[in-house]
Design a protein around this motif. Structure first.
Motif, PDB file in Angstrom:
ATOM      1  N   ILE A   6       0.926  -1.236  -0.174  1.00  0.00           N
ATOM      2  CA  ILE A   6      -0.145   0.166  -0.131  1.00  0.00           C
ATOM      3  C   ILE A   6       0.814   1.178   0.117  1.00  0.00           C
ATOM      4  O   ILE A   6       2.004   1.268   0.564  1.00  0.00           O
ATOM      5  N   GLU A   7       0.247   2.149  -0.311  1.00  0.00           N
ATOM      6  CA  GLU A   7       1.239   3.638  -0.483  1.00  0.00           C
ATOM      7  C   GLU A   7       0.903   4.135   0.773  1.00  0.00           C
ATOM      8  O   GLU A   7       0.030   4.893   1.204  1.00  0.00           O
ATOM      9  N   GLN A   8       2.092   3.901   1.801  1.00  0.00           N
ATOM     10  CA  GLN A   8       1.720   4.345   3.130  1.00  0.00           C
ATOM     11  C   GLN A   8       1.792   5.974   3.260  1.00  0.00           C
ATOM     12  O   GLN A   8       1.603   6.175   4.494  1.00  0.00           O
ATOM     13  N   TYR A   9       2.455   6.419   2.448  1.00  0.00           N
ATOM     14  CA  TYR A   9       2.617   7.955   2.538  1.00  0.00           C
ATOM     15  C   TYR A   9       1.210   8.703   2.712  1.00  0.00           C
ATOM     16  O   TYR A   9       1.072   9.796   3.132  1.00  0.00           O
ATOM     17  N   THR A  10       0.206   7.950   2.229  1.00  0.00           N
ATOM     18  CA  THR A  10      -1.018   8.553   2.373  1.00  0.00           C
ATOM     19  C   THR A  10      -1.934   8.013   3.768  1.00  0.00           C
ATOM     20  O   THR A  10      -2.931   8.914   4.156  1.00  0.00           O
ATOM     21  N   LEU A  11      -1.152   7.454   4.426  1.00  0.00           N
ATOM     22  CA  LEU A  11      -1.764   6.935   5.686  1.00  0.00           C
ATOM     23  C   LEU A  11      -1.179   7.563   7.028  1.00  0.00           C
ATOM     24  O   LEU A  11      -0.169   8.203   7.004  1.00  0.00           O
ATOM     25  N   LEU A  12      -2.041   7.807   8.192  1.00  0.00           N
ATOM     26  CA  LEU A  12      -1.554   8.144   9.217  1.00  0.00           C
ATOM     27  C   LEU A  12      -0.779   6.963   9.871  1.00  0.00           C
ATOM     28  O   LEU A  12      -0.980   5.811   9.714  1.00  0.00           O
ATOM     29  N   THR A  13       0.254   7.204  10.791  1.00  0.00           N
ATOM     30  CA  THR A  13       1.243   6.251  11.438  1.00  0.00           C
ATOM     31  C   THR A  13       0.599   6.491  13.156  1.00  0.00           C
ATOM     32  O   THR A  13       0.725   7.559  13.236  1.00  0.00           O
ATOM     33  N   GLU A  14       0.438   5.571  13.694  1.00  0.00           N
ATOM     34  CA  GLU A  14       0.266   5.497  15.089  1.00  0.00           C
ATOM     35  C   GLU A  14       1.071   6.404  15.906  1.00  0.00           C
ATOM     36  O   GLU A  14       2.401   6.146  15.862  1.00  0.00           O
ATOM     37  N   THR A  15       0.539   7.475  16.532  1.00  0.00           N
ATOM     38  CA  THR A  15       1.290   8.080  17.655  1.00  0.00           C
ATOM     39  C   THR A  15       0.912   7.746  19.161  1.00  0.00           C
ATOM     40  O   THR A  15       1.438   8.512  19.958  1.00  0.00           O
ATOM     41  N   PHE A  16      -0.112   7.110  19.238  1.00  0.00           N
ATOM     42  CA  PHE A  16      -0.519   6.390  20.604  1.00  0.00           C
ATOM     43  C   PHE A  16      -1.228   7.894  21.114  1.00  0.00           C
ATOM     44  O   PHE A  16      -0.995   8.165  22.364  1.00  0.00           O
ATOM     45  N   ASP A  17      -2.149   8.693  20.464  1.00  0.00           N
ATOM     46  CA  ASP A  17      -2.737   9.926  20.762  1.00  0.00           C
ATOM     47  C   ASP A  17      -3.367   9.698  21.771  1.00  0.00           C
ATOM     48  O   ASP A  17      -4.414   8.787  21.952  1.00  0.00           O
ATOM     49  N   ILE A  18      -3.337  10.570  22.797  1.00  0.00           N
ATOM     50  CA  ILE A  18      -4.398  10.755  24.034  1.00  0.00           C
ATOM     51  C   ILE A  18      -4.839  12.142  24.200  1.00  0.00           C
ATOM     52  O   ILE A  18      -5.112  12.449  25.306  1.00  0.00           O
ATOM     53  N   SER A  19      -4.676  12.965  23.131  1.00  0.00           N
ATOM     54  CA  SER A  19      -5.205  14.404  23.047  1.00  0.00           C
ATOM     55  C   SER A  19      -6.621  14.665  23.665  1.00  0.00           C
ATOM     56  O   SER A  19      -7.096  15.536  24.001  1.00  0.00           O
ATOM     57  N   PHE A  20      -7.384  13.415  23.572  1.00  0.00           N
ATOM     58  CA  PHE A  20      -8.839  13.606  24.213  1.00  0.00           C
ATOM     59  C   PHE A  20      -8.825  13.977  25.667  1.00  0.00           C
ATOM     60  O   PHE A  20      -9.920  14.335  26.296  1.00  0.00           O
ATOM     61  N   GLU A  21      -7.685  13.698  26.408  1.00  0.00           N
ATOM     62  CA  GLU A  21      -7.794  13.799  27.789  1.00  0.00           C
ATOM     63  C   GLU A  21      -7.987  15.247  28.220  1.00  0.00           C
ATOM     64  O   GLU A  21      -8.777  15.586  29.196  1.00  0.00           O
ATOM     65  N   SER A  22      -7.710  16.442  27.441  1.00  0.00           N
ATOM     66  CA  SER A  22      -8.081  17.518  27.800  1.00  0.00           C
ATOM     67  C   SER A  22      -9.733  17.979  27.709  1.00  0.00           C
ATOM     68  O   SER A  22     -10.364  18.528  28.578  1.00  0.00           O
ATOM     69  N   ASP A  23     -10.277  17.488  26.747  1.00  0.00           N
ATOM     70  CA  ASP A  23     -11.929  17.574  26.645  1.00  0.00           C
ATOM     71  C   ASP A  23     -12.217  16.787  27.837  1.00  0.00           C
ATOM     72  O   ASP A  23     -13.224  17.135  28.335  1.00  0.00           O
ATOM     73  N   LEU A  24     -11.839  15.608  28.152  1.00  0.00           N
ATOM     74  CA  LEU A  24     -12.554  14.695  29.180  1.00  0.00           C
ATOM     75  C   LEU A  24     -12.516  15.515  30.554  1.00  0.00           C
ATOM     76  O   LEU A  24     -13.293  15.615  31.250  1.00  0.00           O
ATOM     77  N   GLU A  25     -11.334  16.133  30.751  1.00  0.00           N
ATOM     78  CA  GLU A  25     -11.088  16.782  32.004  1.00  0.00           C
ATOM     79  C   GLU A  25     -12.032  18.027  32.098  1.00  0.00           C
ATOM     80  O   GLU A  25     -12.310  18.546  32.971  1.00  0.00           O
ATOM     81  N   LYS A  26     -12.131  18.819  30.663  1.00  0.00           N
ATOM     82  CA  LYS A  26     -13.254  19.901  30.689  1.00  0.00           C
ATOM     83  C   LYS A  26     -14.675  19.463  30.904  1.00  0.00           C
ATOM     84  O   LYS A  26     -15.357  20.402  31.584  1.00  0.00           O
TER      85      LYS A  26
END
Length: 345
Positions: A146-166
């Motif tokens: 597959i053409e991997q340059y078009t895909l996202l690579t896992e960063t183990f994102d947890i940026s939702f934490e700020s919305d959860l705290e809010k």
């Protein structure tokens, strides 16, 4: 979504004819999901299509639109290059684009898959588990092609934490809501506040372990549950690839931990053609992150996004019956995996 988007069917039909050249006879709303509005279309020539409609005024759906350039080319390539054909793939508009944007909405047209979703098929039979596991292995095996340059690579994102705290702050600092569902939400969530923050801190710790893991990363669907699987005469089809990512294989295995893991993993490993090493802490990370991110989404929906009471009722039920009631089972299910892996050594 439980309530259809505020557009007349006739207006939508006119837009689709102009952009795709199709003669739509009827537009049929499908009350499911929250990242887009879903429809199936019947055309005058008998053809059918599946349509996703994204509302630009909904911040979650705007985020979903941002992911379109990643997974639409992927699914197009997978189908048209014969890498994996049991899939929902986008239909290009008359300009050759995968998506069409109007003033307030973006739409994507997909092939229609005739069959039944497995959303209500739990617990899965041995045959279904084996079919899913085989497909997961085949999907991961096409990673080099597959053409991997078009895909996202896992960063183990947890940026939702700020919305959860809010959201929790909002619930703590509003003693009485003028809406019964929000008031019920307040009581439900604040009763679990301590556990929520314990789990959030655990996810932060597990993220560090996940980042340090050096095992290979592969193409993952990212959301393999029954609602994204359609069973029909020609086999099992995978839809809704919004979460597709290059990630550790545990990302697509976490949905099958517990008593069924032995059946699932044995078939999966057989079709990968090699021995696969599993990191239980990655399973923990994905399981807890999944539930906390879903909790955040539904909290944000009820407190800030939803305009319909029916959607609020749905999202409150999701928090209660598809989120909070599952937290205590995660560790025992991962423990079952660890025991099974240990016994086969």
């Amino acid at each position: 979504m439980k309530v259809k988007y505020r557009i007349d069917d006739s207006d939508l039909i006119t837009k689709l004819h102009k952009e795709y050249g199709i003669q739509v006879e009827s537009v049929n709303f499908i009350p499911m999901g929250d990242s887009a509005y879903s429809y199936w279309l019947k055309c005058t020539n008998g053809e059918r299509y599946y349509l996703k409609l994204f509302d630009h005024h909904n911040d979650k759906q705007r985020t979903s639109v941002e992911r379109l350039p990643y997974y639409l080319p992927l699914t197009w390539q997978m189908y048209h290059q014969g890498l994996f054909r049991n899939i929902a793939y986008p239909i290009k508009n008359q300009s050759g684009d995968f998506k069409t944007t109007f003033i307030d909405i973006t739409v994507v047209l997909f092939n229609f898959i005739e069959g039944e979703t497995l959303a209500a098929a739990y617990p899965f039979s041995k045959e279904i588990l084996e079919a899913i596991a085989k497909s997961v292995a085949l999907i991961q095996k096409i990673t080099p092609f597959i053409e991997q340059y078009t895909l996202l690579t896992e960063t183990f994102d947890i940026s939702f934490e700020s919305d959860l705290e809010k959201c929790i702050w909002m619930l703590e600092n509003t003693e009485t809501f003028d809406n019964s569902i929000k008031q019920a939400l307040r009581e439900l969530v604040l009763a679990k506040k301590e556990q929520i923050f314990v789990l959030l801190n655990l996810v932060r710790k597990l993220r560090g372990i996940a980042i340090a893991d050096t095992n290979e990363k592969v193409l993952c669907h990212g959301d393999i549950w029954g609602g994204n699987l359609i069973h029909c005469e020609s086999g099992l089809y995978f839809i809704d690839w919004e979460s597709a990512v290059i990630a550790p294989p545990e990302f697509d295995l976490v949905g099958y931990i517990g008593e069924e893991f032995g059946v699932f993993f044995s078939t999966y490993e057989k079709h990968t053609g090699k021995t696969v090493t599993i990191n239980p802490d990655l399973l923990r990370f994905y399981a807890y992150r999944h539930h906390l991110r879903n909790l955040t989404t539904w909290l944000m929906n009820i407190l800030y996004r939803n305009t319909e009471e029916a959607q609020n009722e749905n999202d409150l039920a999701m928090i209660l019956y598809h989120c909070m009631n599952r937290w205590d089972s995660i560790e025992p299910r991962v423990g079952t995996v660890e025991a099974w892996l240990g016994n086969r050594m």
